[in-house]
Design a protein around this motif. Sequence first.
Motif, PDB file in Angstrom:
ATOM      1  N   LEU A 185       5.247  56.317 -44.842  1.00  8.15           N
ATOM      2  CA  LEU A 185       5.136  57.250 -45.964  1.00  8.15           C
ATOM      3  C   LEU A 185       6.504  57.556 -46.552  1.00  8.15           C
ATOM      4  CD1 LEU A 185       3.008  58.990 -47.469  1.00  8.15           C
ATOM      5  CD2 LEU A 185       3.590  60.857 -45.914  1.00  8.15           C
TER       6      LEU A 185
ATOM      7  N   LEU B  62       6.032  62.424 -51.668  1.00 13.66           N
ATOM      8  CA  LEU B  62       5.660  61.739 -50.437  1.00 13.66           C
ATOM      9  C   LEU B  62       6.800  61.727 -49.426  1.00 13.66           C
ATOM     10  CD1 LEU B  62       3.725  58.669 -51.926  1.00 13.66           C
ATOM     11  CD2 LEU B  62       2.804  60.860 -51.131  1.00 13.66           C
TER      12      LEU B  62
ATOM     13  N   LEU C 123      -2.955  57.897 -51.656  1.00 22.27           N
ATOM     14  CA  LEU C 123      -1.657  57.242 -51.849  1.00 22.27           C
ATOM     15  C   LEU C 123      -1.711  56.297 -53.046  1.00 22.27           C
ATOM     16  CD1 LEU C 123      -0.398  56.257 -48.283  1.00 22.27           C
ATOM     17  CD2 LEU C 123       0.395  58.126 -49.732  1.00 22.27           C
TER      18      LEU C 123
ATOM     19  N   GLU D  20      -3.506  52.469 -48.703  1.00 21.53           N
ATOM     20  CA  GLU D  20      -4.066  53.007 -47.460  1.00 21.53           C
ATOM     21  C   GLU D  20      -4.271  51.892 -46.438  1.00 21.53           C
ATOM     22  OE1 GLU D  20      -4.405  56.030 -50.426  1.00 21.53           O
ATOM     23  OE2 GLU D  20      -4.981  53.915 -50.483  1.00 21.53           O
TER      24      GLU D  20
ATOM     25  N   ARG E 164       3.360  56.144 -39.020  1.00 16.98           N
ATOM     26  CA  ARG E 164       2.723  56.577 -40.275  1.00 16.98           C
ATOM     27  C   ARG E 164       3.732  57.298 -41.166  1.00 16.98           C
ATOM     28  NH1 ARG E 164      -2.750  56.386 -40.547  1.00 16.98           N
ATOM     29  NH2 ARG E 164      -2.862  58.052 -42.105  1.00 16.98           N
TER      30      ARG E 164
ATOM     31  N   TRP F 254      -0.933  51.071 -45.096  1.00 23.21           N
ATOM     32  CA  TRP F 254      -0.500  52.178 -44.231  1.00 23.21           C
ATOM     33  C   TRP F 254      -1.139  52.053 -42.851  1.00 23.21           C
ATOM     34  CZ3 TRP F 254      -1.587  58.053 -45.396  1.00 23.21           C
ATOM     35  CH2 TRP F 254      -0.681  58.832 -44.687  1.00 23.21           C
TER      36      TRP F 254
ATOM     37  N   ALA G 133       6.772  63.326 -45.713  1.00 20.67           N
ATOM     38  CA  ALA G 133       7.039  62.533 -44.513  1.00 20.67           C
ATOM     39  C   ALA G 133       8.119  63.190 -43.654  1.00 20.67           C
ATOM     40  CB  ALA G 133       7.465  61.122 -44.910  1.00 20.67           C
TER      41      ALA G 133
END
Length: 393
Positions: free
Chosen positions: A101, A118, A323, A381, A97, A384, A122
């Motif tokens: 990101l 972002l 996001l 999303e 994840r 992701w 991350a």
Amino acid sequence: MKRERIETVDALRALALAGILQVNIQSFAWGAGDPLGFFAEPPRPADAAVHLLLGTFVSTKFLSIFAFLFGLGFALQWRSLRRRLPAADARAAYRRRLWFLLALGLAHGALLYYGDILAAYALIGFLLLHYAGRRPAVLLAAARGWWLGFALLTVASTAAIEALRHAFPPQDDPARVPGWALERLAVYTQGGYLEQIGPRLADYQSILGTMALLAVPQIMGLFLLGAIAGRLGWLARPQRHAGLWRAAAWIGAAALPFAAAGAWLNFVAMRDSPGDPTSVGYALQNVGALAACLYVALFVRLQQWPPVRRLVGWLAPAGRMPLSNYVVQSLAMGLLLSGWGFALGASASRVELALLALLIAGVQIAASRAWVGRFGQGPLEALWRRATYGAPR
């Protein structure tokens, strides 16, 4: 009840995104300088009022809420992962994840908006993963340590910057907007897309470097606070934590005067000496970021009041696809303000920029309701989740 709790968090996330946009749009065309940008001309009273209002009530507050909610999401996601996977596999899933990101953030910062957060989230998220599964008492002790480090770093960096500022006064007229800022304004509001990539990369590198030096303790402190909230159910079961939310409201209210003082100092600097701004205003703004406690406390404690409950239901879909909405905000700012779009950044006033931000947020909220109603989650999303092999939203 479960649905309402999730909606409350999502609604807070949507509010945080709208607040972040209000700040970002003010500096979008100015490069990596003041968070609210510079004044190309002496500000009109309405523009001065917008600058002061944003500095007092918006700047640093909603970004803090967003970081807090990231930590809360981490706690909930880790719990869900551990129900299905051994600890090692859960860590691997969450790392995927974070890698997704990070890649998205780097692309966003390089291609759309240098103010991306972002990638920083991350990278700091890899530090947060170290605390996965730890007891709340351990998380609280760690949060205290990171917040103490942030306080010491703020004092030390402010003193050092002020010392250097007085030891090495600016070569150019301090009453004029710095030349590099005017160059950025020209390229971002008049240049084509390819012409902007080089300056954007330089600005993005500058911001990432500043975050690496100054912002890590603050963001980690917020992440850990959010993780504790997720573990102990501060937002899921607020009635069990009434004393905590009262204390949070008082802390936030006490921070507002610091935010107002910082906003005033920063406004005066941008108006009278943009080439030699003081760092004291920014330090006070960091203290004023604690006003976010008041915002969250009021939202949580009033969530059962019918008007707030309706507001929660209205906002929640936008917070379920943060996001996608965050990246689309940058695309919208570029389309409206940049030279490759409508080029409004060169002439739009502070008031007009604030209204544009409200318009973008309103359109996103309406579009999110339609999108989530049809697809259940945002497009980024969905990517992701797919990239991390079914990690929960």
